[in-house]
Design a protein around this motif. Structure first.
Motif, PDB file in Angstrom:
ATOM      1  N   GLU A  11       0.787  -1.121   0.163  1.00 14.14           N
ATOM      2  CA  GLU A  11       0.071   0.134   0.026  1.00 14.14           C
ATOM      3  C   GLU A  11       0.762   1.270   0.081  1.00 14.14           C
ATOM      4  O   GLU A  11       0.368   2.001  -0.811  1.00 14.14           O
ATOM      5  CB  GLU A  11      -0.862  -0.076   1.392  1.00 14.14           C
ATOM      6  CG  GLU A  11      -1.917  -0.860   1.240  1.00 14.14           C
ATOM      7  CD  GLU A  11      -2.925  -0.670   0.046  1.00 14.14           C
ATOM      8  OE1 GLU A  11      -3.210  -1.725  -0.687  1.00 14.14           O
ATOM      9  OE2 GLU A  11      -3.119   0.374  -0.467  1.00 14.14           O
ATOM     10  N   CYS A  12       1.840   1.278   0.911  1.00 11.07           N
ATOM     11  CA  CYS A  12       2.631   2.470   1.079  1.00 11.07           C
ATOM     12  C   CYS A  12       3.478   2.702  -0.283  1.00 11.07           C
ATOM     13  O   CYS A  12       3.578   3.897  -0.782  1.00 11.07           O
ATOM     14  CB  CYS A  12       3.592   2.203   2.205  1.00 11.07           C
ATOM     15  SG  CYS A  12       2.905   3.094   3.750  1.00 11.07           S
ATOM     16  N   ALA A  62       2.159  -2.074  -8.920  1.00  9.15           N
ATOM     17  CA  ALA A  62       3.344  -3.129  -8.763  1.00  9.15           C
ATOM     18  C   ALA A  62       4.595  -2.565  -8.523  1.00  9.15           C
ATOM     19  O   ALA A  62       5.433  -3.090  -7.674  1.00  9.15           O
ATOM     20  CB  ALA A  62       3.185  -4.061 -10.135  1.00  9.15           C
ATOM     21  N   HIS A  63       4.800  -1.453  -9.418  1.00 10.36           N
ATOM     22  CA  HIS A  63       6.192  -0.796  -9.386  1.00 10.36           C
ATOM     23  C   HIS A  63       6.412  -0.100  -7.903  1.00 10.36           C
ATOM     24  O   HIS A  63       7.433  -0.406  -7.445  1.00 10.36           O
ATOM     25  CB  HIS A  63       6.643   0.221 -10.435  1.00 10.36           C
ATOM     26  CG  HIS A  63       7.854   0.450 -10.818  1.00 10.36           C
ATOM     27  ND1 HIS A  63       8.857  -0.590 -11.153  1.00 10.36           N
ATOM     28  CD2 HIS A  63       8.651   1.411 -10.406  1.00 10.36           C
ATOM     29  CE1 HIS A  63       9.935  -0.011 -11.255  1.00 10.36           C
ATOM     30  NE2 HIS A  63       9.814   1.189 -10.905  1.00 10.36           N
ATOM     31  N   GLY A  64       5.405   0.432  -7.243  1.00  8.43           N
ATOM     32  CA  GLY A  64       5.626   1.114  -6.201  1.00  8.43           C
ATOM     33  C   GLY A  64       5.946  -0.072  -5.073  1.00  8.43           C
ATOM     34  O   GLY A  64       6.790   0.294  -4.184  1.00  8.43           O
ATOM     35  N   LYS A  65       5.121  -1.183  -5.343  1.00  9.46           N
ATOM     36  CA  LYS A  65       5.532  -2.415  -4.299  1.00  9.46           C
ATOM     37  C   LYS A  65       6.852  -2.620  -4.206  1.00  9.46           C
ATOM     38  O   LYS A  65       7.728  -2.869  -3.531  1.00  9.46           O
ATOM     39  CB  LYS A  65       4.393  -3.282  -4.528  1.00  9.46           C
ATOM     40  CG  LYS A  65       4.718  -4.429  -3.699  1.00  9.46           C
ATOM     41  CD  LYS A  65       3.724  -5.743  -4.038  1.00  9.46           C
ATOM     42  CE  LYS A  65       4.130  -6.879  -3.140  1.00  9.46           C
ATOM     43  NZ  LYS A  65       3.446  -8.083  -3.623  1.00  9.46           N
ATOM     44  N   VAL A  91       3.912  10.224   3.202  1.00  4.31           N
ATOM     45  CA  VAL A  91       3.068   9.088   3.244  1.00  4.31           C
ATOM     46  C   VAL A  91       3.024   8.513   4.588  1.00  4.31           C
ATOM     47  O   VAL A  91       2.197   8.148   5.276  1.00  4.31           O
ATOM     48  CB  VAL A  91       3.459   8.171   2.126  1.00  4.31           C
ATOM     49  CG1 VAL A  91       2.677   6.484   2.259  1.00  4.31           C
ATOM     50  CG2 VAL A  91       3.181   8.496   0.646  1.00  4.31           C
ATOM     51  N   LEU A  92       4.440   8.295   5.294  1.00  2.00           N
ATOM     52  CA  LEU A  92       4.515   7.716   6.484  1.00  2.00           C
ATOM     53  C   LEU A  92       3.600   8.461   7.329  1.00  2.00           C
ATOM     54  O   LEU A  92       3.038   8.184   8.599  1.00  2.00           O
ATOM     55  CB  LEU A  92       5.852   7.710   6.754  1.00  2.00           C
ATOM     56  CG  LEU A  92       6.738   6.548   6.038  1.00  2.00           C
ATOM     57  CD1 LEU A  92       8.202   6.523   6.430  1.00  2.00           C
ATOM     58  CD2 LEU A  92       5.941   5.166   6.226  1.00  2.00           C
ATOM     59  N   ALA A  93       3.976   9.931   7.585  1.00  2.00           N
ATOM     60  CA  ALA A  93       3.400  10.867   8.401  1.00  2.00           C
ATOM     61  C   ALA A  93       1.766  10.705   8.336  1.00  2.00           C
ATOM     62  O   ALA A  93       1.150  10.817   9.248  1.00  2.00           O
ATOM     63  CB  ALA A  93       3.775  12.270   7.977  1.00  2.00           C
ATOM     64  N   SER A  94       1.360  10.580   7.148  1.00  3.06           N
ATOM     65  CA  SER A  94      -0.362  10.535   6.719  1.00  3.06           C
ATOM     66  C   SER A  94      -0.650   9.263   7.437  1.00  3.06           C
ATOM     67  O   SER A  94      -1.772   9.128   8.032  1.00  3.06           O
ATOM     68  CB  SER A  94      -0.642  10.588   5.439  1.00  3.06           C
ATOM     69  OG  SER A  94      -0.464   9.430   4.622  1.00  3.06           O
ATOM     70  N   HIS A  95      -0.008   8.004   7.403  1.00  2.00           N
ATOM     71  CA  HIS A  95      -0.455   6.875   8.107  1.00  2.00           C
ATOM     72  C   HIS A  95      -0.255   6.807   9.630  1.00  2.00           C
ATOM     73  O   HIS A  95      -0.959   6.116  10.135  1.00  2.00           O
ATOM     74  CB  HIS A  95       0.386   5.926   7.467  1.00  2.00           C
ATOM     75  CG  HIS A  95      -0.214   5.176   6.118  1.00  2.00           C
ATOM     76  ND1 HIS A  95      -0.741   4.261   5.907  1.00  2.00           N
ATOM     77  CD2 HIS A  95      -0.097   6.019   4.909  1.00  2.00           C
ATOM     78  CE1 HIS A  95      -1.029   4.036   4.539  1.00  2.00           C
ATOM     79  NE2 HIS A  95      -0.648   5.426   3.907  1.00  2.00           N
ATOM     80  N   PHE A  96       0.845   7.342  10.111  1.00  2.16           N
ATOM     81  CA  PHE A  96       1.352   7.364  11.431  1.00  2.16           C
ATOM     82  C   PHE A  96       1.035   8.456  12.468  1.00  2.16           C
ATOM     83  O   PHE A  96       1.071   8.294  13.529  1.00  2.16           O
ATOM     84  CB  PHE A  96       2.659   7.029  11.544  1.00  2.16           C
ATOM     85  CG  PHE A  96       2.988   5.482  11.009  1.00  2.16           C
ATOM     86  CD1 PHE A  96       3.416   5.265   9.747  1.00  2.16           C
ATOM     87  CD2 PHE A  96       2.686   4.358  11.889  1.00  2.16           C
ATOM     88  CE1 PHE A  96       3.676   4.041   9.375  1.00  2.16           C
ATOM     89  CE2 PHE A  96       3.071   3.109  11.601  1.00  2.16           C
ATOM     90  CZ  PHE A  96       3.757   3.000  10.272  1.00  2.16           C
TER      91      PHE A  96
END
Lengths: 147, 142
Positions: free
Chosen positions: A23-24, A63-66, A114-119
């Motif tokens: 996802e990230c 897929a590429h992001g993963k 992205v990490l900030a938005s998740h955590f």
């Protein structure tokens, strides 16, 4: 060699332990292509990148992001030898992919957001410091074999 | 780089939703910037940069107020921030690279407090806006 304090290692590991890599990774790459549209130049064969919605839903982007974020995991497992870990990838990005290293910095900054938005609040200033350092070291390692 | 009507609308909407939290966000942006990019502290040798510093809070308020002002006059950011632009060119002379660092931290603050607000589309607009502000503030440097 980069020095990592015990605290930095702990902050990195504790965040990474809770990250959904698929996802990230997908989200970070999608945001890169949306926020800095010129980065789409590397993905002519990805199909529809014509709008944020198209980019977010694009299976090749996901897929590429993963793939990219999974590779980050290698750095985290080898914090004491990120240079060595990314030596071949660096050559690949220079010789075959022809990616300007500035793009690694852009993606790194996006990943932090992205990490900030998740955590949320758990992504403390100390946490941000450790992760900005990590993405910077990764970007540097990926650029190291350029010629 | 030009702010489209859509970008302007996104930015106004962000600042509308942030509302009264802007001052608090300004302070947290600075706190994160000093933590994540210690070299930025070199511009504040006269400040107490410890946790909860009143000076950092006060300065965060000023920074936030400037961003709000720019958002409120988004059709003429250069005009709205003209005096601040002079100040940065003549007196403060903060190296241009640091505006990107501040911008990054502001985005992190918004992302961590309002993740649902910072969609990729809004993220793009806000990033452009922050770049535009940095450009205006360094426009008269040379």
């Amino acid at each position: 060699m980069v020095h990592w304090s015990a605290e930095e290692k702990q902050l990195i590991a504790s965040v990474w332990g809770k990250v959904n890599v698929e996802e990230c990774g997908a989200e970070a790459l999608a945001r890169l292509l949306i926020v800095y549209p010129w980065t789409q130049r590397f993905f002519d064969n990805f199909g529809n990148l014509s709008s944020p919605t198209a980019i977010i839903g694009n299976p090749k982007v996901r897929a590429h992001g993963k793939k990219v974020l999974t590779s980050f995991g290698d750095a985290i497992k080898n914090l004491d030898n990120i240079k060595g870990t990314y030596s071949k990838l660096s050559e690949l990005h220079c010789d075959k992919l022809h990616v300007d290293p500035e793009n690694f910095r852009l993606l790194g900054d996006i990943l932090v957001i992205v990490l900030a938005s998740h955590f949320g609040r758990d992504f403390t200033p100390a946490c941000q410091f450790a992760w900005q350092k990590l993405v910077s070291v990764v970007a540097h390692a990926l650029a190291r074999k350029y010629h | 780089m030009v702010l489209s009507a859509h970008d302007k609308s996104n930015v106004k909407s962000v600042f509308g939703k942030i509302g009264g939290q802007a001052e608090e966000f300004g302070a947290e942006t600075l706190e994160r910037m000093f933590a994540a990019y210690p070299q930025t502290k070199t511009y504040f040798p006269h400040f107490d940069l410890g946790k909860g510093s009143a000076q950092v809070k006060g300065h965060g308020k000023k920074v936030a107020a400037a961003l709000v002002e720019a958002a409120n006059h988004i059709d003429d950011i250069a005009g709205a921030l003209s005096k601040l632009s002079d100040l940065h060119a003549q007196k403060l002379r903060v190296d241009p690279v640091n505006f990107k660092l501040l911008g990054q931290c502001f985005l992190v603050v918004v992302a961590s407090h309002h993740p649902a607000l910072l969609t990729p589309d809004v993220h793009a607009s806000l990033d452009k806006f922050l770049c535009a502000v940095g450009t205006v503030l360094t426009a008269k440097y040379r």
